[in-house]
Design a protein around this motif. Structure first.
Motif, PDB file in Angstrom:
ATOM      1  N   VAL A  52       0.836  -1.197   0.000  1.00  0.00           N
ATOM      2  CA  VAL A  52       0.000   0.000   0.000  1.00  0.00           C
ATOM      3  C   VAL A  52       0.875   1.253   0.000  1.00  0.00           C
ATOM      4  O   VAL A  52       0.599   2.227  -0.719  1.00  0.00           O
ATOM      5  N   PHE A  53       1.946   1.233   0.786  1.00  0.00           N
ATOM      6  CA  PHE A  53       2.853   2.379   0.870  1.00  0.00           C
ATOM      7  C   PHE A  53       3.506   2.651  -0.485  1.00  0.00           C
ATOM      8  O   PHE A  53       3.617   3.804  -0.918  1.00  0.00           O
ATOM      9  N   ARG A  54       3.922   1.595  -1.160  1.00  0.00           N
ATOM     10  CA  ARG A  54       4.548   1.754  -2.485  1.00  0.00           C
ATOM     11  C   ARG A  54       3.555   2.339  -3.481  1.00  0.00           C
ATOM     12  O   ARG A  54       3.872   3.264  -4.232  1.00  0.00           O
ATOM     13  N   GLU A  55       2.348   1.806  -3.475  1.00  0.00           N
ATOM     14  CA  GLU A  55       1.345   2.196  -4.471  1.00  0.00           C
ATOM     15  C   GLU A  55       0.815   3.605  -4.243  1.00  0.00           C
ATOM     16  O   GLU A  55       0.625   4.377  -5.197  1.00  0.00           O
ATOM     17  N   THR A  56       0.583   3.968  -2.981  1.00  0.00           N
ATOM     18  CA  THR A  56      -0.128   5.220  -2.697  1.00  0.00           C
ATOM     19  C   THR A  56       0.791   6.392  -2.352  1.00  0.00           C
ATOM     20  O   THR A  56       0.384   7.553  -2.506  1.00  0.00           O
ATOM     21  N   ILE A  57       2.000   6.120  -1.904  1.00  0.00           N
ATOM     22  CA  ILE A  57       2.902   7.191  -1.478  1.00  0.00           C
ATOM     23  C   ILE A  57       4.187   7.214  -2.311  1.00  0.00           C
ATOM     24  O   ILE A  57       4.499   8.214  -2.969  1.00  0.00           O
ATOM     25  N   MET A  58       4.930   6.125  -2.310  1.00  0.00           N
ATOM     26  CA  MET A  58       6.281   6.156  -2.864  1.00  0.00           C
ATOM     27  C   MET A  58       6.314   6.314  -4.382  1.00  0.00           C
ATOM     28  O   MET A  58       7.086   7.122  -4.909  1.00  0.00           O
TER      29      MET A  58
END
Length: 353
Positions: free
Chosen positions: A196-202
């Protein structure tokens, strides 16, 4: 800008490296300060690089030094990233009310008994939850009476059992409770948090793929029919987030740009404002970020500044009024305030020219 003053500030950081050894078989980590049986690693770790960092203003890089592309463990800066993920959940409707008890949306994972049923998402985000239990073999007691450099000094011995208060009425920096918060977010999303962090932020930030967020060896759970890792909000007992300074400065810029990247709203301005709203009983703390109200944390930085801080000397400094972002890794925390003051002086002098 690479003024002589800014170069002096950078050299100051290099001259005041953390006292931690560069390899993990020496004096390294937080777990070594725990009483047994909690003074051991439960997940993978790796050695560190030299003092490294990046400084930007108005989104433009002023200086980088050390090994800014090296992915190093960032310890509790990962807590701030969990708060960003909570913001993603809020905007997706998965977490509409931060004052709702956690068990309402994620039953059966440790929030259902009489005491823990009163724990809300906002309590977890502000470290006032008083959650009681065992998370992946670690009891909340492991971090009772914990003293952290910039927090409230507790009146007790680390690891001694402390009488619990009503959730929301006592602030304590407690990594077991943070790990329980991460587990709750995992169940809320139904997907591994690093995904989720990769997809939505990073990826929206244009960050590299040279980072990883891993859990303890025993932190595997089944979610949505998948066996997935629950990740910790730090590296107290191993695991955690390894990331470069160059990627972290992009996250810092997201705060300065009010959640926008290239005109796209990645995270709402409202949520970012909530993150830096003072906790009523601990006004130096927001949603897993350190605040500088009354210049209490860092006297040399403006009161408008806020910080993500990790053990071993990992700092992300965000100064909205000056549009300044600073990431510095492996700086001795005792010299952090002086370093921030030197950076501020260099920027002030450059502005006056």
């Amino acid at each position: 800008m690479q003024s002589a003053d800014l170069q002096r500030a950078v050299q100051f950081s290099i001259d005041h490296e953390t006292s931690w050894d560069r390899e993990v078989d020496g004096v390294w980590g937080v777990h070594q300060n725990d009483p047994p049986p909690w003074n051991r690693l439960l997940g993978p770790v790796h050695g560190r690089g030299p003092v490294s960092g990046v400084i930007t203003r108005d989104g433009k890089q002023l200086m980088s030094w050390g090994e800014p592309d090296r992915a190093d463990l960032t310890f509790s800066v990962a807590k701030t990233y969990l708060a960003l993920l909570a913001g993603v959940a809020h905007e997706r409707g998965l977490l509409p009310d931060v004052d709702e008890p956690v068990h309402v949306r994620v039953p059966g994972i440790g929030f259902d008994d009489e005491h823990n049923a009163r724990v809300t998402w906002s309590h977890l985000l502000q470290q006032t939850s008083e959650w009681q239990g065992v998370c992946f073999g670690l009891p909340d007691q492991a971090d009772h009476y914990r003293h952290v450099t910039f927090g409230i000094a507790p009146n007790g011995k680390k690891g001694d059992l402390r009488p619990l208060r009503v959730p929301g009425t006592y602030w304590e920096y407690n990594d077991v409770r943070i790990n329980q918060f991460s587990l709750a977010l995992l169940h809320l999303f139904g997907r591994p948090l690093p995904e989720v962090f990769r997809e939505t932020i990073m990826r929206p930030l244009g960050a590299s793929e040279n980072w990883q967020w891993v859990g303890y060896d025993n932190a595997w759970v089944e979610v949505g029919g998948r066996r997935v890792h629950s990740v910790p909000g730090g590296t107290h007992w191993g695991g955690g987030l390894s990331i470069s300074a160059n990627d972290q400065i992009k996250v810092a810029q997201l705060f300065l740009d009010q959640g926008k990247v290239n005109g796209r709203q990645v995270l709402s301005t409202e949520w970012l404002q909530r993150m830096r709203t003072p906790c009523a009983i601990a006004p130096f703390y927001g949603y897993l970020v350190w605040l500088n109200q009354d210049r209490r944390i860092f006297p040399s930085a403006p009161a408008s500044s806020y910080f993500a801080i990790g053990a071993g000397g990992s700092f992300t400094w965000i100064e909205p009024e000056l549009r300044l972002a600073v990431v510095v890794r492996w700086l001795n925390p005792a010299f952090a305030d002086r370093f921030f003051g030197l950076v501020l002086k260099a920027c002030d002098e450059e502005s006056s020219r």
